[in-house]
Design an enzyme around this catalytic site. Structure first.
Site, PDB file in Angstrom:
ATOM      1  N   GLN A 164      42.477  35.931  47.156  1.00 26.31           N
ATOM      2  CA  GLN A 164      42.081  34.600  46.672  1.00 26.31           C
ATOM      3  C   GLN A 164      42.622  34.251  45.287  1.00 26.31           C
ATOM      4  O   GLN A 164      43.088  33.131  45.068  1.00 26.31           O
ATOM      5  CB  GLN A 164      40.559  34.500  46.658  1.00 26.31           C
ATOM      6  N   GLU A 206      42.067  25.750  42.274  1.00 32.71           N
ATOM      7  CA  GLU A 206      41.727  26.002  40.870  1.00 32.71           C
ATOM      8  C   GLU A 206      42.921  25.830  39.950  1.00 32.71           C
ATOM      9  O   GLU A 206      42.902  26.276  38.803  1.00 32.71           O
ATOM     10  CB  GLU A 206      41.131  27.405  40.723  1.00 32.71           C
ATOM     11  N   ASP A 243      41.074  38.756  42.501  1.00 34.19           N
ATOM     12  CA  ASP A 243      39.838  38.563  43.265  1.00 34.19           C
ATOM     13  C   ASP A 243      40.243  38.613  44.733  1.00 34.19           C
ATOM     14  O   ASP A 243      40.867  37.672  45.243  1.00 34.19           O
ATOM     15  CB  ASP A 243      39.176  37.214  42.914  1.00 34.19           C
ATOM     16  N   GLU A 286      38.079  42.125  41.862  1.00 37.05           N
ATOM     17  CA  GLU A 286      36.777  41.544  42.231  1.00 37.05           C
ATOM     18  C   GLU A 286      36.617  41.596  43.754  1.00 37.05           C
ATOM     19  O   GLU A 286      37.579  41.345  44.483  1.00 37.05           O
ATOM     20  CB  GLU A 286      36.765  40.102  41.721  1.00 37.05           C
ATOM     21  N   ASP A 313      31.034  39.929  43.022  1.00 34.62           N
ATOM     22  CA  ASP A 313      30.772  38.475  43.019  1.00 34.62           C
ATOM     23  C   ASP A 313      29.884  38.156  44.223  1.00 34.62           C
ATOM     24  O   ASP A 313      28.656  38.087  44.093  1.00 34.62           O
ATOM     25  CB  ASP A 313      32.104  37.724  43.049  1.00 34.62           C
ATOM     26  N   LYS A 338      27.686  33.680  37.746  1.00 36.78           N
ATOM     27  CA  LYS A 338      27.853  32.250  38.045  1.00 36.78           C
ATOM     28  C   LYS A 338      26.458  31.628  38.087  1.00 36.78           C
ATOM     29  O   LYS A 338      25.684  31.904  39.021  1.00 36.78           O
ATOM     30  CB  LYS A 338      28.494  32.081  39.422  1.00 36.78           C
ATOM     31  N   ARG A 367      33.227  27.837  39.204  1.00 36.15           N
ATOM     32  CA  ARG A 367      33.409  27.823  40.649  1.00 36.15           C
ATOM     33  C   ARG A 367      34.718  27.124  40.978  1.00 36.15           C
ATOM     34  O   ARG A 367      35.339  26.501  40.126  1.00 36.15           O
ATOM     35  CB  ARG A 367      32.254  27.074  41.346  1.00 36.15           C
ATOM     36  N   SER A 368      35.110  27.182  42.244  1.00 34.41           N
ATOM     37  CA  SER A 368      36.354  26.507  42.624  1.00 34.41           C
ATOM     38  C   SER A 368      36.200  24.988  42.587  1.00 34.41           C
ATOM     39  O   SER A 368      37.153  24.266  42.322  1.00 34.41           O
ATOM     40  CB  SER A 368      36.812  26.969  44.001  1.00 34.41           C
ATOM     41  N   LYS A 389      35.943  33.493  33.212  1.00 38.61           N
ATOM     42  CA  LYS A 389      36.869  33.149  34.303  1.00 38.61           C
ATOM     43  C   LYS A 389      36.645  31.683  34.662  1.00 38.61           C
ATOM     44  O   LYS A 389      35.527  31.312  35.029  1.00 38.61           O
ATOM     45  CB  LYS A 389      36.560  34.052  35.506  1.00 38.61           C
TER      46      LYS A 389
HETATM   47  C1  2PG Z   1      35.198  33.204  43.119  1.00 37.03           C
HETATM   48  C2  2PG Z   1      35.170  31.730  42.812  1.00 37.03           C
HETATM   49  C3  2PG Z   1      36.064  31.375  41.660  1.00 37.03           C
HETATM   50  P1  2PG Z   1      34.343  30.044  44.602  1.00 37.03           P
HETATM   51  O1  2PG Z   1      35.251  33.618  44.280  1.00 37.03           O
HETATM   52  O2  2PG Z   1      35.138  34.013  42.208  1.00 37.03           O
HETATM   53  O3  2PG Z   1      37.381  31.831  41.847  1.00 37.03           O
HETATM   54  O4  2PG Z   1      35.477  30.957  43.941  1.00 37.03           O
HETATM   55  O5  2PG Z   1      33.786  29.182  43.539  1.00 37.03           O
HETATM   56  O6  2PG Z   1      35.028  29.294  45.693  1.00 37.03           O
HETATM   57  O7  2PG Z   1      33.304  31.005  45.130  1.00 37.03           O
HETATM   58 MG    MG Z   2      35.047  35.793  43.593  1.00 35.28          MG
END
Ligand code: 2PG
Ligand code: MG
Length: 429
Positions: A164, A206, A243, A286, A313, A338, A367-368, A389
């Protein structure tokens, strides 16, 4: 009546960086101070994270948030008006018990996190100080070391590659601004190379380049080449962070690499990643295995946890209890924090505190789906989280955070100073 008593809580629908509806909240205190915050939204979400309340009707693909807004203007406002805004824990406890579900499903994590953050902003405004200072006082800082995406993939790029986030960390930078300078050069170099190779196809969710590569390794090779092309030394000045977001392409210990049409079991994926850490200057990975593959995570951590950072995560979902369990089982060594995974600031802070207690790294993360809200920068500095991040080095919903960091450091004792290198898992040997 106290000057910091909450007198108003108002929600409105605004739009995020993917053009999807999201929740903005204004909180007003008796003294007239106002705080505002906007909920972000993830695309690759952990199963146990707080869920957004979305209408599920036809409009906007079911993603509208009118019910979440009604809840804010109705029962959340009724419950919070009269509480003291500076008592964040009492405010958040009220939100948690009012919602009454384990994952904020009734009122929506999008509603609760926006309210929780807006209350903190209003309280900081009532004291006439920036949020980082309100949260951290004399203990705030130093600036967090940025983790910045160069290529986006996985759920953020129609699964064009499996991994990702292909990111860089300016491990040799002397301060926050230098870390951004170096990353800007790497991002530019990566774009130039892709253009020359006919691979430049815009950016992923992103802001990282759309990964038009044939293999995941090709992205890694290009990343190393971009660091060199920028005149920097891979692994010394600028290192790689990934990640994998493995829950997105694997379940029950079986992983399917779509790009290479290969199916791997947990050991094989783990071995592949260990091999990458030996061949590339990788300092952090990650979600290397799926959120349900704790045995795999433990094996991977046993193999490389003494020399790289292994971030949970989807696996930790910003939950203090899960951090404690992961530490007891040695299933990773760092927390991605987050706030909207938890649903309130107090719960996110509890997760960060648990991580610190366990000697885990802490990375405050966006977040994305993002907006002009820069709260997470203040959380990272106020909570003294060593890393941050927020996606790539392009598009304003990302740059607003990096730019906010440049403003914050001007008033921070120690300026742009970064945490000492020995605090990072990769710096310990
Ligand atoms: C992640 C986030 C940020 P998402 O997986 O760490 O890159 O993605 O907000 O889509 O969960
Ligand atoms: Mg992640």
């Amino acid at each position: 009546m106290s000057k910091t008593q909450i007198v108003g809580v108002k929600g409105r629908r605004v739009w995020d960086s993917r053009g999807r509806p999201t929740v903005e909240v204004d909180v007003t205190l008796e003294c007239g101070a106002m705080g505002r915050a906007i909920a972000p939204a993830g695309a690759s979400r952990g199963r146990a994270e707080a869920v957004d309340l979305r209408d599920g009707e036809e409009t906007f693909g079911g993603l509208d948030v009118t019910q979440a807004i009604s809840g804010i203007d109705g029962e959340i406002s009724s419950a919070l008006v009269g509480l003291d805004g500076v008592d964040q824990v009492a405010v958040d406890d009220t939100l948690i018990s009012l919602d009454g579900t384990p994952n904020k499903a009734r009122l929506g994590g999008n509603a609760t996190v926006a309210v929780s953050m807006a209350v903190a902003h209003a309280s900081a405004a009532s004291e006439g100080v920036p949020l980082w200072q309100y949260l951290g006082g004399a203990n705030a800082g130093p600036m967090p070391l940025p983790e910045i995406q160069i290529f986006g993939g996985g759920a953020h790029a129609a699964r064009r590659v499996d991994v990702q986030d292909f990111m860089v960390i300016a491990t040799g930078a002397e301060d926050f601004a230098m870390a951004l300078d170096w990353t800007a050069e790497v991002y530019r170099a990566a774009g130039q190379t892709m253009e020359e190779q006919g691979l430049l196809q815009g950016v992923a969710d992103e802001g990282g380049y759309w990964p038009a590569f044939d293999t995941n390794e090709a992205a890694l090779d290009n990343l190393v080449a971009a660091i060199e092309r920028a005149g920097l030394v891979p692994g010394d000045q600028v290192s790689i962070s990934l990640d994998i977001a493995a829950s997105e392409f694997g379940e029950a210990g079986l992983y399917r690499l779509g790009l290479e049409e290969r199916e791997l079991d947990s050991d094989a994926l783990s071995d592949m990643l260990v091999g990458w850490t030996e061949r590339y200057p990788i300092v952090s990975i990650e979600d290397p295995l799926g959120e349900d593959d704790e045995a795999g995570l433990r094996k991977f951590t046993a193999a490389v946890g003494n020399r790289i950072q292994i971030i949970g995560d989807d696996y930790l979902v910003t939950n203090a209890r899960r951090v404690e369990d992961a530490a007891a089982r040695s299933a990773c060594n760092a927390l991605l924090c987050k706030p909207n995974q938890a649903g309130t600031l107090s719960e996110a802070k509890a997760a960060a505190d648990a991580a610190r207690k366990a000697n885990f790294g802490v990375i405050v993360s966006a977040r994305s789906g993002e907006t002009e809200d820069a709260t997470i920068v203040h959380l990272a500095v106020g909570w003294s989280a060593p890393q941050l991040k927020v996606g790539s080095f392009a598009r304003s919903e990302r740059m607003v955070k990096w730019n906010e960091g440049l403003r914050v450091l001007e008033a921070l004792p120690g300026g742009g100073r970064l945490p000492p290198r020995e605090l990072f898992p990769w710096g310990q040997n």
